[in-house]
Design an enzyme around this catalytic site. Structure first.
Site, PDB file in Angstrom:
ATOM      1  N   GLY A   1      -1.119  75.987 119.524  1.00 33.82           N
ATOM      2  CA  GLY A   1      -0.470  75.343 120.671  1.00 33.82           C
ATOM      3  C   GLY A   1      -0.699  73.851 120.776  1.00 33.82           C
ATOM      4  O   GLY A   1      -0.044  73.179 121.568  1.00 33.82           O
TER       5      GLY A   1
ATOM      6  N   GLY B   1      -2.225  70.081 118.557  1.00 34.81           N
ATOM      7  CA  GLY B   1      -2.868  69.384 117.444  1.00 34.81           C
ATOM      8  C   GLY B   1      -3.248  67.989 117.881  1.00 34.81           C
ATOM      9  O   GLY B   1      -4.417  67.674 118.112  1.00 34.81           O
TER      10      GLY B   1
ATOM     11  N   GLU C   1     -13.245  60.215 108.945  1.00 36.43           N
ATOM     12  CA  GLU C   1     -12.157  61.013 108.356  1.00 36.43           C
ATOM     13  C   GLU C   1     -10.962  60.118 108.013  1.00 36.43           C
ATOM     14  O   GLU C   1     -10.381  60.208 106.933  1.00 36.43           O
ATOM     15  CB  GLU C   1     -11.715  62.113 109.333  1.00 36.43           C
ATOM     16  CG  GLU C   1     -10.527  62.923 108.779  1.00 36.43           C
ATOM     17  CD  GLU C   1     -10.038  64.037 109.704  1.00 36.43           C
ATOM     18  OE1 GLU C   1     -10.522  64.132 110.841  1.00 36.43           O
ATOM     19  OE2 GLU C   1      -9.176  64.808 109.262  1.00 36.43           O
ATOM     20  N   ARG C   2     -10.635  59.213 108.928  1.00 35.67           N
ATOM     21  CA  ARG C   2      -9.463  58.348 108.699  1.00 35.67           C
ATOM     22  C   ARG C   2      -9.733  57.313 107.613  1.00 35.67           C
ATOM     23  O   ARG C   2      -8.841  56.984 106.830  1.00 35.67           O
ATOM     24  CB  ARG C   2      -9.043  57.707 110.031  1.00 35.67           C
ATOM     25  CG  ARG C   2      -8.431  58.739 110.942  1.00 35.67           C
ATOM     26  CD  ARG C   2      -8.195  58.287 112.361  1.00 35.67           C
ATOM     27  NE  ARG C   2      -7.712  59.435 113.131  1.00 35.67           N
ATOM     28  CZ  ARG C   2      -7.690  59.517 114.453  1.00 35.67           C
ATOM     29  NH1 ARG C   2      -8.107  58.493 115.183  1.00 35.67           N
ATOM     30  NH2 ARG C   2      -7.253  60.604 115.057  1.00 35.67           N
TER      31      ARG C   2
ATOM     32  N   ARG D   1       9.490  54.782  78.218  1.00 38.56           N
ATOM     33  CA  ARG D   1      10.811  55.402  78.324  1.00 38.56           C
ATOM     34  C   ARG D   1      11.899  54.359  78.051  1.00 38.56           C
ATOM     35  O   ARG D   1      11.900  53.274  78.649  1.00 38.56           O
ATOM     36  CB  ARG D   1      10.976  55.975  79.733  1.00 38.56           C
ATOM     37  CG  ARG D   1      12.333  56.533  80.028  1.00 38.56           C
ATOM     38  CD  ARG D   1      12.465  57.954  79.596  1.00 38.56           C
ATOM     39  NE  ARG D   1      13.772  58.500  79.923  1.00 38.56           N
ATOM     40  CZ  ARG D   1      14.248  59.604  79.372  1.00 38.56           C
ATOM     41  NH1 ARG D   1      13.533  60.278  78.488  1.00 38.56           N
ATOM     42  NH2 ARG D   1      15.450  60.048  79.704  1.00 38.56           N
TER      43      ARG D   1
ATOM     44  N   GLN E   1      11.036  58.333  91.544  1.00 43.92           N
ATOM     45  CA  GLN E   1      12.379  57.823  91.207  1.00 43.92           C
ATOM     46  C   GLN E   1      12.380  57.164  89.826  1.00 43.92           C
ATOM     47  O   GLN E   1      13.315  57.343  89.035  1.00 43.92           O
ATOM     48  CB  GLN E   1      12.810  56.815  92.290  1.00 43.92           C
ATOM     49  CG  GLN E   1      14.222  56.287  92.129  1.00 43.92           C
ATOM     50  CD  GLN E   1      15.286  57.341  92.431  1.00 43.92           C
ATOM     51  OE1 GLN E   1      14.997  58.358  93.053  1.00 43.92           O
ATOM     52  NE2 GLN E   1      16.491  57.101  91.951  1.00 43.92           N
TER      53      GLN E   1
ATOM     54  N   HIS F   1      10.601  57.920  87.379  1.00 42.16           N
ATOM     55  CA  HIS F   1      10.514  58.981  86.359  1.00 42.16           C
ATOM     56  C   HIS F   1      11.866  59.679  86.144  1.00 42.16           C
ATOM     57  O   HIS F   1      12.000  60.485  85.213  1.00 42.16           O
ATOM     58  CB  HIS F   1       9.471  60.034  86.769  1.00 42.16           C
ATOM     59  CG  HIS F   1       8.052  59.648  86.459  1.00 42.16           C
ATOM     60  ND1 HIS F   1       7.347  58.717  87.193  1.00 42.16           N
ATOM     61  CD2 HIS F   1       7.214  60.067  85.484  1.00 42.16           C
ATOM     62  CE1 HIS F   1       6.132  58.589  86.690  1.00 42.16           C
ATOM     63  NE2 HIS F   1       6.017  59.390  85.648  1.00 42.16           N
ATOM     64  N   GLY F   2      12.852  59.420  86.987  1.00 42.12           N
ATOM     65  CA  GLY F   2      14.145  60.084  86.842  1.00 42.12           C
ATOM     66  C   GLY F   2      13.987  61.595  86.988  1.00 42.12           C
ATOM     67  O   GLY F   2      13.166  62.068  87.782  1.00 42.12           O
TER      68      GLY F   2
ATOM     69  N   GLY G   1      -4.694  62.901 112.499  1.00 38.59           N
ATOM     70  CA  GLY G   1      -4.084  61.990 113.482  1.00 38.59           C
ATOM     71  C   GLY G   1      -2.830  61.409 112.853  1.00 38.59           C
ATOM     72  O   GLY G   1      -2.907  60.702 111.844  1.00 38.59           O
TER      73      GLY G   1
END
Ligand SMILES: Cc1cc2nc3c(=O)[nH]c(=O)nc-3n(C[C@H](O)[C@H](O)[C@H](O)COP(=O)(O)OP(=O)(O)OC[C@H]3O[C@@H](n4cnc5c(N)ncnc54)[C@H](O)[C@@H]3O)c2cc1C
Length: 381
Positions: free
Chosen positions: A133, A135, A244-245, A270, A338, A340-341, A366
């Site tokens: 319910g 977070g 944590e952040r 490539r 992107q 890497h195609g 958060g």
């Protein structure tokens, strides 16, 4: 990363080389398999412990290495080299969010009973705050602990909990007054046992980690497992969030650096229209922009880290670092994919997983919106 890159010293760079070697040898080769298994083995914890890597910042008297947050910061940056956000998350939850509150707020007896075996890799921890319910609005939790003779009876449900299946103990936020709210939250260390059941969740990324819903049904928790003061849990949550952040920001810059290196290598190899991809200005400019983003994120994060280690209360800088790095990391991963195609969309290329794994950053610990809410207050809007 330069050895002279403040706030790290030569000693930290030596640690970096050794941590990187361990991760590349012992974790990275299994990343693909663990992702497919939707689980990394529990014996990763004792292996890390044997190298001292579960207790870098903890005192030797508890089995730690006697280092500080800078040593831990090195580990946070290097974890990206495991090549599996889920593995890094499971280890990170144990090191960065489950054990620090015991170290910081626990009694000596709790440290002996929970911190010592956790540093030794004998037990695994989780932090349970989020509920089905609520977070972001932590004060609205409804898991309740009712006073009984010798302890509490806990009823409620936590969700999205990292290590939620494997954890031996869950540092759990509970409501200990009828009114609840900021002043009615406490923390209990809940052992897995009667009345505690977990169910694993399927998710977009972090596949090797066990994110779970944990249900508490009439769970008896003894008095001596109250962590910190009664009804003072909000203080613990806020203290925990800063590291944590920061840890998430450090993890992001490690992941960004690695993705940039690998993508630049791919772009050099490539060929398209008779030259390497990196020979096309659009791609070279994109890589230049991405290198700038890595550098910016590193500067902001290291500045917040330096302040944190110096004993400031850098709420503004940590919040900005979290806000900046998590979104920038996901955007960089998308740009690298992107470049890497079609290969970028394929499971066999690391970037497919890295891009999915990075999506959690702007949500977990958060969300971006909550970081902006904090900043509007801190900068006085
Ligand atoms: C893989 C994973 C691992 C996790 N691990 C853990 C863990 O180990 N322990 C733990 O306790 N939790 C954990 N979480 C939970 C995580 O911290 C929450 O998902 C996060 O805090 C957001 O809460 P919520 O999901 O309830 O979203 P909500 O709070 O419902 O928010 C939904 C959306 O609304 C936005 N929003 C909310 N309030 C406001 C506002 N005031 N203004 C503007 N926008 C707002 C949010 O930013 C978000 O975009 C994990 C989550 C995931 C996905």
């Amino acid at each position: 990363m330069s050895a002279l890159n403040p706030p790290f010293t030569g000693e930290h760079e030596e640690l970096r080389a050794s941590v990187r070697g361990f991760i590349e040898r012992e974790l990275a080769p299994h990343a693909q398999q663990w992702e497919e298994d939707r689980w990394f083995p529990d014996d990763v914890f004792p292996k890390l412990a044997a190298q001292g890597l579960l207790g870098l910042k903890y005192p030797e008297s508890y089995g730690g290495q006697g280092g500080d947050y800078l040593h831990e910061a090195v580990m946070c940056e290097e974890m990206a080299r495991a090549g599996s956000g889920g593995t890094a998350a499971g280890i990170g939850a144990h090191i960065n969010i489950a054990t620090p509150p015991i170290w910081k707020f626990g009694s000596e007896e709790q440290k002996q009973r929970y911190l010592v075996p956790a540093i030794a890799g004998e037990t695994i921890g989780a932090l349970g705050i989020t509920e089905p319910g609520t977070g972001s609005d932590v004060a609205a939790i409804t898991t309740r602990a009712e006073r009984v003779d010798g302890g509490w009876i806990v009823n409620g449900e936590k969700t999205y909990i990292t290590n939620g299946v494997r954890a031996h103990f869950i540092v759990t936020a509970v409501k200990t007054t009828k009114e609840g709210g900021h002043h009615g939250i406490s923390f209990l260390i809940v052992d897995r046992g009667e009345g505690v059941t977990s169910s694993k969740l399927e998710k977009l990324g972090w596949h090797a980690s066990d994110t779970a819903t944990i249900s508490y049904q009439d769970v008896f928790v003894p008095e001596e497992n109250l962590l910190g003061g009664l009804n003072e849990g909000f203080k613990l949550i806020m203290a925990n969030f800063q590291w944590e952040r920061l840890a998430m920001s450090l993890g992001a810059i490690g992941a960004m650096q690695l993705a940039w290196e690998r993508t630049a290598e791919f772009a050099r190899e490539r060929q398209s229209f008779g030259r390497p991809l990196s020979g096309h200005q659009a791609i070279a400019h994109k890589l230049a922009d991405l290198a700038t983003s890595v550098y910016t994120c590193r500067c902001v994060t290291h500045d917040a880290l330096r302040r944190f280690v110096d004993g400031e209360d850098p709420l503004k800088e940590v919040t900005m670092a979290k806000l900046l790095t998590q979104r920038a990391c996901f955007e960089l991963m998308d740009a690298c994919l992107q470049i890497h195609g079609g290969a970028g969309y394929m499971r066999e290329y690391f970037i497919e997983r890295a891009a999915r794994d990075a999506r959690l950053g702007p949500i977990g610990g958060g969300s971006d919106e909550i970081m902006r809410e904090i900043l509007t207050r801190v900068i006085g809007l």
